[in-house]
Design a protein around this motif. Structure first.
Motif, mmCIF file in Angstrom:
data_model
loop_
_atom_site.group_PDB
_atom_site.id
_atom_site.type_symbol
_atom_site.label_atom_id
_atom_site.label_comp_id
_atom_site.label_asym_id
_atom_site.label_seq_id
_atom_site.Cartn_x
_atom_site.Cartn_y
_atom_site.Cartn_z
ATOM 1 N N LEU A 85 0.834 -1.201 0.000
ATOM 2 C CA LEU A 85 0.000 0.000 0.000
ATOM 3 C C LEU A 85 0.868 1.250 0.000
ATOM 4 C CD1 LEU A 85 -2.801 1.343 0.206
ATOM 5 C CD2 LEU A 85 -2.552 1.195 2.680
ATOM 6 N N LEU A 86 1.889 1.273 0.837
ATOM 7 C CA LEU A 86 2.790 2.427 0.895
ATOM 8 C C LEU A 86 3.510 2.624 -0.435
ATOM 9 C CD1 LEU A 86 4.157 4.663 2.548
ATOM 10 C CD2 LEU A 86 5.875 2.970 3.210
ATOM 11 N N LEU A 87 4.031 1.549 -1.001
ATOM 12 C CA LEU A 87 4.722 1.652 -2.292
ATOM 13 C C LEU A 87 3.776 2.141 -3.388
ATOM 14 C CD1 LEU A 87 6.863 -1.617 -2.236
ATOM 15 C CD2 LEU A 87 7.710 0.717 -2.098
ATOM 16 N N ASN A 88 2.549 1.636 -3.395
ATOM 17 C CA ASN A 88 1.583 2.055 -4.413
ATOM 18 C C ASN A 88 1.192 3.517 -4.261
ATOM 19 O OD1 ASN A 88 1.150 -0.171 -6.156
ATOM 20 N ND2 ASN A 88 0.052 -1.217 -4.527
ATOM 21 N N VAL A 89 1.035 3.991 -3.032
ATOM 22 C CA VAL A 89 0.661 5.395 -2.816
ATOM 23 C C VAL A 89 1.791 6.320 -3.267
ATOM 24 C CG1 VAL A 89 0.165 7.115 -1.041
ATOM 25 C CG2 VAL A 89 -1.022 4.925 -1.007
ATOM 26 N N VAL A 90 3.032 5.983 -2.900
ATOM 27 C CA VAL A 90 4.169 6.801 -3.330
ATOM 28 C C VAL A 90 4.299 6.763 -4.844
ATOM 29 C CG1 VAL A 90 6.685 7.031 -3.208
ATOM 30 C CG2 VAL A 90 5.380 6.564 -1.136
ATOM 31 N N TRP A 91 4.138 5.577 -5.426
ATOM 32 C CA TRP A 91 4.188 5.433 -6.882
ATOM 33 C C TRP A 91 3.130 6.306 -7.553
ATOM 34 C CZ3 TRP A 91 7.048 2.957 -10.595
ATOM 35 C CH2 TRP A 91 6.459 2.805 -11.842
ATOM 36 N N LEU A 92 1.914 6.257 -7.032
ATOM 37 C CA LEU A 92 0.805 7.022 -7.611
ATOM 38 C C LEU A 92 1.093 8.516 -7.591
ATOM 39 C CD1 LEU A 92 -2.114 6.983 -8.741
ATOM 40 C CD2 LEU A 92 -2.886 7.169 -6.388
ATOM 41 N N VAL A 93 1.616 9.001 -6.483
ATOM 42 C CA VAL A 93 1.885 10.431 -6.343
ATOM 43 C C VAL A 93 3.044 10.874 -7.240
ATOM 44 C CG1 VAL A 93 2.695 12.196 -4.712
ATOM 45 C CG2 VAL A 93 0.932 10.571 -4.020
ATOM 46 N N LEU A 94 4.103 10.072 -7.305
ATOM 47 C CA LEU A 94 5.296 10.493 -8.039
ATOM 48 C C LEU A 94 5.210 10.260 -9.543
ATOM 49 C CD1 LEU A 94 8.133 9.286 -5.638
ATOM 50 C CD2 LEU A 94 7.195 11.583 -5.904
ATOM 51 N N GLN A 95 4.645 9.137 -9.957
ATOM 52 C CA GLN A 95 4.725 8.798 -11.367
ATOM 53 C C GLN A 95 3.474 8.139 -11.916
ATOM 54 O OE1 GLN A 95 8.032 6.233 -12.180
ATOM 55 N NE2 GLN A 95 7.236 5.561 -14.110
ATOM 56 N N GLY A 96 2.754 7.410 -11.110
ATOM 57 C CA GLY A 96 1.644 6.595 -11.591
ATOM 58 C C GLY A 96 0.581 7.356 -12.348
ATOM 59 N N TRP A 97 0.212 8.513 -11.849
ATOM 60 C CA TRP A 97 -0.869 9.254 -12.500
ATOM 61 C C TRP A 97 -0.433 9.767 -13.880
ATOM 62 C CZ3 TRP A 97 -0.567 14.452 -13.744
ATOM 63 C CH2 TRP A 97 0.499 15.155 -13.178
ATOM 64 N N VAL A 98 0.836 10.135 -14.043
ATOM 65 C CA VAL A 98 1.313 10.617 -15.338
ATOM 66 C C VAL A 98 1.312 9.478 -16.357
ATOM 67 C CG1 VAL A 98 3.301 11.580 -16.557
ATOM 68 C CG2 VAL A 98 2.719 12.411 -14.283
ATOM 69 N N LEU A 99 1.817 8.318 -15.932
ATOM 70 C CA LEU A 99 1.849 7.166 -16.842
ATOM 71 C C LEU A 99 0.447 6.682 -17.172
ATOM 72 C CD1 LEU A 99 4.852 5.237 -15.330
ATOM 73 C CD2 LEU A 99 4.773 6.423 -17.514
ATOM 74 N N ALA A 100 -0.442 6.702 -16.183
ATOM 75 C CA ALA A 100 -1.824 6.291 -16.445
ATOM 76 C C ALA A 100 -2.484 7.225 -17.456
ATOM 77 C CB ALA A 100 -2.616 6.248 -15.150
ATOM 78 N N LEU A 101 -2.211 8.515 -17.351
ATOM 79 C CA LEU A 101 -2.750 9.460 -18.338
ATOM 80 C C LEU A 101 -2.181 9.179 -19.730
ATOM 81 C CD1 LEU A 101 -2.835 12.883 -16.458
ATOM 82 C CD2 LEU A 101 -4.767 11.517 -17.247
#
Length: 148
Positions: free
Chosen positions: A3-19
């Protein structure tokens, strides 16, 4: 920890890649012929939002059409999506704390290159991790015992 890794991933890079994957999916869905590419792009968009704890496996029955589709995907969208992953992975690996995110980004680059014929499934931890503090002792060919 996932959960911690996914939250940090989402904030730093995940949302840009998902877009980026969502944009590729929308563009692919503009033509009827390329809708399978759009579906694959949307599937990967959700995967890159929350990658830790999930992995990709080959889909049963994926044959020659997925190979041809992957070649077309690579030429049209896969290389620039993989390039995003590689650049982000290099940036993450510049710090010790970012190395797990860099490794995940490099793994996602391979998935982004050739997404057709793959499914996203939950990752199962190795059997030994389920019994923290124990030691796995291998007996015969069919026996595995847990020693505490």
């Amino acid at each position: 920890m996932r959960l911690l890794l996914n939250v940090v991933w989402l904030v730093l890079q995940g949302w840009v890649l998902a877009l980026a994957y969502a944009l590729a999916g929308v563009l692919a869905c503009l033509l009827v012929v390329t809708i399978p590419f759009g579906i694959a792009a949307f599937r990967l968009a959700f995967f890159v939002l929350w990658p830790f704890g999930r992995t990709t496996v080959r889909a049963p029955g994926a044959g020659a059409p997925s190979v041809l589709g992957n070649l077309l995907w690579f030429l049209l969208a896969g290389w620039w999506l993989a390039l995003l992953h590689v650049v982000a992975g290099i940036g993450f690996c510049l710090t010790i704390v970012g190395i797990p995110f860099g490794v995940a980004s490099f793994k996602l680059a391979a998935v982004g290159l050739f997404p057709l014929g793959k499914r996203v499934v939950p990752a199962v931890p190795p059997r030994g991790w389920r019994h923290a503090g124990g030691t796995v002792v291998h007996g015969g060919a069919r026996e595995t015992a847990l020693v505490r």
